[in-house]
Write an enzyme that holds these catalytic residues in place. Structure first.
Site, short mmCIF file in Angstrom:
data_model
loop_
_atom_site.label_atom_id
_atom_site.label_comp_id
_atom_site.label_asym_id
_atom_site.label_seq_id
_atom_site.Cartn_x
_atom_site.Cartn_y
_atom_site.Cartn_z
N THR A 69 59.40 93.75 54.69
CA THR A 69 59.17 95.17 54.96
C THR A 69 57.97 95.71 54.17
O THR A 69 57.59 96.86 54.34
CB THR A 69 60.41 96.00 54.56
OG1 THR A 69 60.74 95.65 53.21
CG2 THR A 69 61.59 95.70 55.46
N GLY A 70 57.38 94.88 53.31
CA GLY A 70 56.25 95.33 52.48
C GLY A 70 54.92 95.18 53.20
O GLY A 70 54.86 94.72 54.34
N ARG B 127 68.38 97.33 50.12
CA ARG B 127 68.08 98.67 50.68
C ARG B 127 67.70 98.59 52.15
O ARG B 127 67.96 99.50 52.93
CB ARG B 127 66.89 99.32 49.94
CG ARG B 127 67.09 99.64 48.52
CD ARG B 127 65.81 100.25 47.94
NE ARG B 127 64.70 99.29 47.83
CZ ARG B 127 64.51 98.48 46.80
NH1 ARG B 127 65.32 98.51 45.79
NH2 ARG B 127 63.49 97.62 46.78
N SER B 128 67.01 97.51 52.53
CA SER B 128 66.47 97.42 53.89
C SER B 128 67.33 96.59 54.83
O SER B 128 67.00 96.48 56.02
CB SER B 128 65.07 96.79 53.86
OG SER B 128 64.24 97.51 53.00
N CYS C 138 44.85 88.08 44.46
CA CYS C 138 43.87 88.49 45.49
C CYS C 138 42.42 88.48 44.97
O CYS C 138 41.51 88.03 45.68
CB CYS C 138 44.24 89.86 46.04
SG CYS C 138 44.85 91.00 44.80
N GLY D 99 46.49 96.94 46.50
CA GLY D 99 46.85 95.78 45.68
C GLY D 99 48.05 96.05 44.80
O GLY D 99 48.69 95.12 44.31
N HIS E 223 39.16 94.77 48.19
CA HIS E 223 38.65 94.63 46.82
C HIS E 223 37.16 94.26 46.86
O HIS E 223 36.75 93.40 47.66
CB HIS E 223 39.38 93.52 46.08
CG HIS E 223 40.81 93.82 45.71
ND1 HIS E 223 41.39 95.06 45.88
CD2 HIS E 223 41.76 93.03 45.15
CE1 HIS E 223 42.65 95.00 45.44
NE2 HIS E 223 42.89 93.78 45.01
N1 LIG Z 1 49.10 93.89 47.72
C1 LIG Z 1 48.22 92.89 47.46
O1 LIG Z 1 46.98 93.02 47.54
C2 LIG Z 1 48.76 91.59 47.04
C3 LIG Z 1 47.91 90.54 46.96
C4 LIG Z 1 48.38 89.31 46.54
C5 LIG Z 1 49.71 89.18 46.22
N2 LIG Z 1 50.56 90.24 46.32
C6 LIG Z 1 51.95 90.05 45.97
O2 LIG Z 1 52.78 90.20 47.12
C7 LIG Z 1 54.00 90.81 46.75
C8 LIG Z 1 54.29 92.03 47.60
O3 LIG Z 1 53.20 92.94 47.60
P1 LIG Z 1 53.17 94.18 48.61
O4 LIG Z 1 51.89 94.87 48.37
O5 LIG Z 1 53.55 93.72 49.98
O6 LIG Z 1 54.39 95.06 47.99
P2 LIG Z 1 55.30 96.17 48.73
O7 LIG Z 1 54.61 96.78 49.88
O8 LIG Z 1 55.78 97.04 47.63
O9 LIG Z 1 56.55 95.30 49.32
C9 LIG Z 1 57.50 94.68 48.49
C10 LIG Z 1 58.46 93.87 49.33
O10 LIG Z 1 59.37 93.17 48.47
C11 LIG Z 1 60.70 93.49 48.85
N3 LIG Z 1 61.60 93.44 47.71
C12 LIG Z 1 61.56 94.20 46.59
N4 LIG Z 1 62.58 93.87 45.77
C13 LIG Z 1 63.28 92.90 46.38
C14 LIG Z 1 64.46 92.17 46.07
N5 LIG Z 1 65.12 92.36 44.92
N6 LIG Z 1 64.91 91.25 46.95
C15 LIG Z 1 64.27 91.05 48.12
N7 LIG Z 1 63.15 91.71 48.49
C16 LIG Z 1 62.67 92.63 47.63
C17 LIG Z 1 60.61 94.89 49.41
O11 LIG Z 1 61.76 95.17 50.19
P3 LIG Z 1 62.27 96.71 50.39
O12 LIG Z 1 61.38 97.31 51.44
O13 LIG Z 1 63.67 96.52 50.84
O14 LIG Z 1 62.15 97.39 49.06
C18 LIG Z 1 59.33 94.75 50.25
O15 LIG Z 1 59.62 94.03 51.43
C19 LIG Z 1 53.89 91.06 45.25
O16 LIG Z 1 54.46 89.94 44.59
C20 LIG Z 1 52.43 91.10 44.98
O17 LIG Z 1 52.13 90.73 43.67
C21 LIG Z 1 50.11 91.44 46.75
#
Ligand SMILES: NC(=O)c1ccc[n+]([C@@H]2O[C@H](COP(=O)([O-])OP(=O)(O)OC[C@H]3O[C@@H](n4cnc5c(N)ncnc54)[C@H](OP(=O)(O)O)[C@@H]3O)[C@@H](O)[C@H]2O)c1
Length: 352
Positions: A13-14, A41-42, A133, A164, A248
């Site tokens: 969902t993220g 939650r989801s 990233c 990010g 970025h």
């Molecule tokens: N954003 C970037 O540029 C980027 C780049 C490289 C790596 N990452 C990595 O990718 C990951 C996610 O980033 P994002 O930007 O997609 O974050 P995000 O939009 O905040 O999404 C987080 C996701 O993790 C889920 N989640 C949170 N707690 C959880 C739990 N206890 N059990 C199962 N699922 C859980 C959330 O589910 P709910 O919706 O239910 O809360 C949501 O699906 C992070 O580890 C981040 O470091 C991100």
């Protein structure tokens, strides 16, 4: 070799998870079933049209029962979820491609950028890490330079988008901008230590106790060396968060062991997989975050000789941090595992 995999997307969902679902569908990854997981939650939420064939998918919660029977798990749910659940998926028979920083520096875990070190996949023991990233986009551009002239030292300044940090940071930038443009007070910042709208924060990532570099800066140092398989490369990094929604940008000073002209570097970069050179400053042509956003490649421009060092070049490197910086590379790794017959772990993980 099976070619119809059962795939779990954890963090579906993220921002990154949503994109991974879309890329699996658009790139026609050979999945017979894709199951989205997120937090409790989801659970039960329906993701309209998110399946490989455009079918609706229902979000599941993680449990010992629900994670059974997968070939692949693509994780983007943060480090603690990966720490707990990636080994459980592996124990249940899946190979995990993880977007978090949890496993990246483990000796047993290959840290892979598809264009740079795909051969590192050969010996995986069940978990494969996707780099940070900022590191990801940088090494795609540095690999041909390293191969041609050997990199001695890097001085990197990043200009990192709020996506990010996660969706809540995007909302915070937009809410603050809206409030300030309407001459209203902003709410207390929660995604960052300070107001991000109309500002630049020399604080991307977090400072561990007693540490004068952020974890984001240390990732650039350590992950670059691991991916390029050269511990002698010296890296100096300053990571800055800027009020850009997505994409970025990085100013990178590259000091090489051998001399390399800007013209030769431009040729090498133009021929490199995953790289597009946009470099005609007199026509105001150089990579921009707003143009890179939504695209899979890495864009390089402002390629020039460092006037302060005869063996150094300056580059401007831009990419979509959610795509090449995260989701695209993760799906490319899944594709490589499939193409190379490596979806099953090649050896047993060393005891943690
Ligand atoms: N954003 C970037 O540029 C980027 C780049 C490289 C790596 N990452 C990595 O990718 C990951 C996610 O980033 P994002 O930007 O997609 O974050 P995000 O939009 O905040 O999404 C987080 C996701 O993790 C889920 N989640 C949170 N707690 C959880 C739990 N206890 N059990 C199962 N699922 C859980 C959330 O589910 P709910 O919706 O239910 O809360 C949501 O699906 C992070 O580890 C981040 O470091 C991100």
């Amino acid at each position: 070799m099976p070619s119809d995999y059962r795939v779990a997307v954890v963090g579906a969902t993220g921002q990154v998870g949503t994109l991974m679902l879309r890329l699996l569908r658009e790139r026609e990854f050979p999945a017979r079933e894709v199951v989205p997981f997120a937090s409790e939650r989801s659970a039960g939420r329906v993701l309209a049209g998110a399946g490989p064939d455009g079918a609706d998918l229902t979000v599941q919660a993680l449990s010992d029962e629900s994670i059974r029977g997968f070939d692949l798990g693509l994780f983007s749910a943060g480090g603690s979820t990966s720490g707990e659940w990636a080994p459980r998926f592996v124990a249940a028979g899946a190979t995990v491609v993880d977007n978090s920083s949890r496993w990246r520096m483990s000796d047993d875990v290959p840290l892979v950028v598809s264009e740079v070190n795909a051969d590192a996949l050969r010996a995986h023991a069940g978990i494969i890490a996707n780099p940070n990233c900022s590191t990801m986009q940088m090494v795609v551009a540095l690999k041909p330079i390293h191969d041609a002239a050997g990199i001695e030292r890097l001085v990197v300044s990043t200009y990192q988008a709020v996506s990010g940090t996660g969706k809540r940071a995007v909302d915070e930038l937009l809410d603050q901008s809206h409030a300030l443009l309407h001459e209203r007070d902003i709410d207390a910042p929660s995604a960052y230590a300070h107001q991000i709208a109309f500002n630049a924060l020399p604080h991307a990532g977090s400072f561990a106790a007693g540490e004068d570099h952020t974890d984001e800066e240390l990732k650039l140092v350590n992950e670059t060396r691991k991916i390029l398989d050269d511990l002698a490369i010296r890296v100096s990094a300053t990571c800055v968060r800027v009020p850009v929604v997505n994409g970025h940008s990085e100013a990178v000073n590259v000091q090489t062991r051998e001399q390399l002209s800007p013209e030769r570097a431009r040729e090498l970069l133009a021929a490199a997989p995953g790289v597009t050179v946009l470099d005609d400053p007199s026509a105001a042509l150089y990579p921009l975050a707003i143009h890179a956003s939504g695209k899979d490649g890495v864009f390089v421009g402002r390629i020039r000789r460092d006037r302060g060092h005869e063996r150094a070049l300056d580059l401007w490197i831009v990419a979509d941090n959610l795509r090449k910086g995260a989701a695209t590379n993760a799906v490319e790794i899944a594709e490589l595992l499939h193409q190379r017959g490596l979806v099953r772990p090649q050896r047993t993980a060393a005891a943690a």
